[in-house]
Enzyme design. Structure first.
Site, PDB file in Angstrom:
ATOM      1  N   ASN A 106       0.862  -1.180   0.000  1.00 30.05           N
ATOM      2  CA  ASN A 106       0.000   0.000   0.000  1.00 30.05           C
ATOM      3  C   ASN A 106       0.899   1.230   0.000  1.00 30.05           C
ATOM      4  O   ASN A 106       1.433   1.618   1.038  1.00 30.05           O
ATOM      5  CB  ASN A 106      -0.898  -0.019   1.246  1.00 30.05           C
ATOM      6  CG  ASN A 106      -1.763   1.227   1.341  1.00 30.05           C
ATOM      7  OD1 ASN A 106      -1.841   2.015   0.397  1.00 30.05           O
ATOM      8  ND2 ASN A 106      -2.415   1.410   2.478  1.00 30.05           N
ATOM      9  N   LYS A 141       0.114   4.256  -0.454  1.00 31.69           N
ATOM     10  CA  LYS A 141      -0.559   5.468   0.042  1.00 31.69           C
ATOM     11  C   LYS A 141      -0.255   6.656  -0.898  1.00 31.69           C
ATOM     12  O   LYS A 141      -0.179   6.450  -2.094  1.00 31.69           O
ATOM     13  CB  LYS A 141      -0.152   5.746   1.494  1.00 31.69           C
ATOM     14  CG  LYS A 141      -0.308   4.488   2.362  1.00 31.69           C
ATOM     15  CD  LYS A 141      -0.164   4.742   3.822  1.00 31.69           C
ATOM     16  CE  LYS A 141      -0.337   3.417   4.564  1.00 31.69           C
ATOM     17  NZ  LYS A 141      -0.350   3.558   5.995  1.00 31.69           N
ATOM     18  N   HIS A 191      -9.911   1.347   4.608  1.00 33.45           N
ATOM     19  CA  HIS A 191      -8.635   1.605   5.295  1.00 33.45           C
ATOM     20  C   HIS A 191      -8.856   2.639   6.397  1.00 33.45           C
ATOM     21  O   HIS A 191      -9.629   3.589   6.214  1.00 33.45           O
ATOM     22  CB  HIS A 191      -7.574   2.090   4.297  1.00 33.45           C
ATOM     23  CG  HIS A 191      -6.203   2.093   4.899  1.00 33.45           C
ATOM     24  ND1 HIS A 191      -5.785   3.067   5.771  1.00 33.45           N
ATOM     25  CD2 HIS A 191      -5.176   1.214   4.789  1.00 33.45           C
ATOM     26  CE1 HIS A 191      -4.546   2.789   6.171  1.00 33.45           C
ATOM     27  NE2 HIS A 191      -4.150   1.665   5.582  1.00 33.45           N
ATOM     28  N   GLU A 235      -7.195   5.063   7.401  1.00 35.23           N
ATOM     29  CA  GLU A 235      -6.917   6.461   7.035  1.00 35.23           C
ATOM     30  C   GLU A 235      -8.108   7.070   6.298  1.00 35.23           C
ATOM     31  O   GLU A 235      -8.384   8.264   6.428  1.00 35.23           O
ATOM     32  CB  GLU A 235      -5.621   6.540   6.201  1.00 35.23           C
ATOM     33  CG  GLU A 235      -4.406   6.327   7.093  1.00 35.23           C
ATOM     34  CD  GLU A 235      -3.193   5.729   6.396  1.00 35.23           C
ATOM     35  OE1 GLU A 235      -3.147   5.727   5.155  1.00 35.23           O
ATOM     36  OE2 GLU A 235      -2.289   5.260   7.112  1.00 35.23           O
ATOM     37  N   GLU A 279      -5.935  -4.631  10.462  1.00 36.99           N
ATOM     38  CA  GLU A 279      -4.891  -3.629  10.707  1.00 36.99           C
ATOM     39  C   GLU A 279      -5.239  -2.823  11.960  1.00 36.99           C
ATOM     40  O   GLU A 279      -6.036  -1.881  11.879  1.00 36.99           O
ATOM     41  CB  GLU A 279      -4.807  -2.665   9.522  1.00 36.99           C
ATOM     42  CG  GLU A 279      -4.450  -3.323   8.215  1.00 36.99           C
ATOM     43  CD  GLU A 279      -3.856  -2.310   7.252  1.00 36.99           C
ATOM     44  OE1 GLU A 279      -2.686  -2.440   6.914  1.00 36.99           O
ATOM     45  OE2 GLU A 279      -4.570  -1.364   6.864  1.00 36.99           O
ATOM     46  N   GLY A 285       2.036   2.450  10.748  1.00 37.45           N
ATOM     47  CA  GLY A 285       3.044   3.506  10.634  1.00 37.45           C
ATOM     48  C   GLY A 285       3.717   3.876  11.941  1.00 37.45           C
ATOM     49  O   GLY A 285       4.393   4.896  12.019  1.00 37.45           O
ATOM     50  N   SER A 297       2.798  -1.921  10.473  1.00 36.13           N
ATOM     51  CA  SER A 297       4.235  -1.975  10.800  1.00 36.13           C
ATOM     52  C   SER A 297       4.898  -3.313  10.468  1.00 36.13           C
ATOM     53  O   SER A 297       5.812  -3.750  11.170  1.00 36.13           O
ATOM     54  CB  SER A 297       4.473  -1.602  12.268  1.00 36.13           C
ATOM     55  OG  SER A 297       4.183  -0.233  12.464  1.00 36.13           O
TER      56      SER A 297
END
Ligand code: PGA
Length: 264
Positions: A18, A20, A108, A110, A183, A189, A224
């Site tokens: 991914n 991003k 996701h 985000e 996730e 991250g 991560s």
């Protein structure tokens, strides 16, 4: 609606990059694929690259030129219409499929966090993806607060309820497919990951929930994942692959992650 899961026997592990909103230029995107192509291509793993929608065509062309057998995913699609229309700034499921994407990320954290994507929006997006033969990588996971409050199972089962609303009929071995990516938001991250036994327990719980919905989808872990922890993660039973952010932007570490799953 008929969607498929993947029969366990034919299940190769999945390693999904991914990217991003990275990298900042097309030439850097090409370089990343070129660096990946310098390694032997690995056929024992389903490798999927998810560049920004703007870089999909460039990445597709580069993969073709270098004859890398990796597939493409979009990072997002329009909830309002599956084909075209007056939706400024959006990309439709049809446009993603036309450019060569076979998958799309939906849900996701985000997108949920920064773009206020609700369950109702996610249901529409999943419908459009399947209608246009895109496979869906559906992302779920708890926040740190929820993790500390021991609400992980509750949060996940709520998030999976979106799938119940879609009223699937299962058909094995056809497209489109549904994949789940667990996730934990606090692991994305941050360099933090749950323990091996926590990941195993949550994957087991997700599989139980999927069974109740008569779904038998692969369940990936994300958050991560890197070249150092991937061997431990790949060894966990119930982990059918990984969704990788930061470490997928470095060809060497992404390749090591693919290799770890090739051994699984
Ligand atoms: P990360 O991102 O690997 O950088 O934690 C994972 C993701 O957001 O899919």
């Amino acid at each position: 609606m008929t969607i498929s899961t993947v029969s366990s026997a034919s299940r190769k592990p999945w390693v999904i990059a991914n990217w991003k909103m990275n990298p900042t230029s097309q030439s850097q995107a090409i370089t990343l694929i070129e660096q990946l192509a310098q390694k032997a291509s690995i056929n024992q793993v389903n490798v999927i690259i998810t560049p920004s929608n703007l870089h999909l065509a460039t990445v597709k062309n580069t993969l073709n030129q270098l004859q890398l057998p990796y597939q493409l995913a979009g990072q997002n699609l329009c909830a309002e219409h599956s084909e075209n229309g007056a939706y400024t700034g959006e990309t439709s499921a049809t446009q993603l499929a036309d450019i060569g994407a076979e998958y799309v990320l939906i849900g996701h954290s985000e997108r949920r966090q920064y773009y206020a994507e609700t369950d109702a929006i996610l249901v529409k997006k999943i419908h459009h993806a399947f209608a246009k033969n895109l496979s869906v990588i559906f992302c779920i996971g708890e926040t740190h607060e929820q993790y500390l409050a021991k609400q992980t199972f509750e949060v996940i089962s709520q998030q999976l309820n979106v799938l119940a609303e879609l009223k699937f009929q299962i058909q094995a071995n056809s497209v489109p497919k549904l994949l789940i990516a667990y996730e934990p938001v606090w692991a994305i991250g941050t360099g933090l990951t749950p323990t091996i036994s926590e990941i195993e327990t949550v994957h087991q719980f997700i599989n139980e929930q999927l069974n109740k919905l008569t779904l038998d989808s692969p369940v990936l872990y994300g958050g991560s994942v890197n070249a150092n922890n991937v061997n431990d993660i790949a060894s966990i039973s119930g982990v059918d692959g990984v969704l990788v952010g930061g470490a997928s932007l470095n060809a060497e570490s992404f390749y090591q992650i693919i290799e770890a799953f090739a051994k699984k």
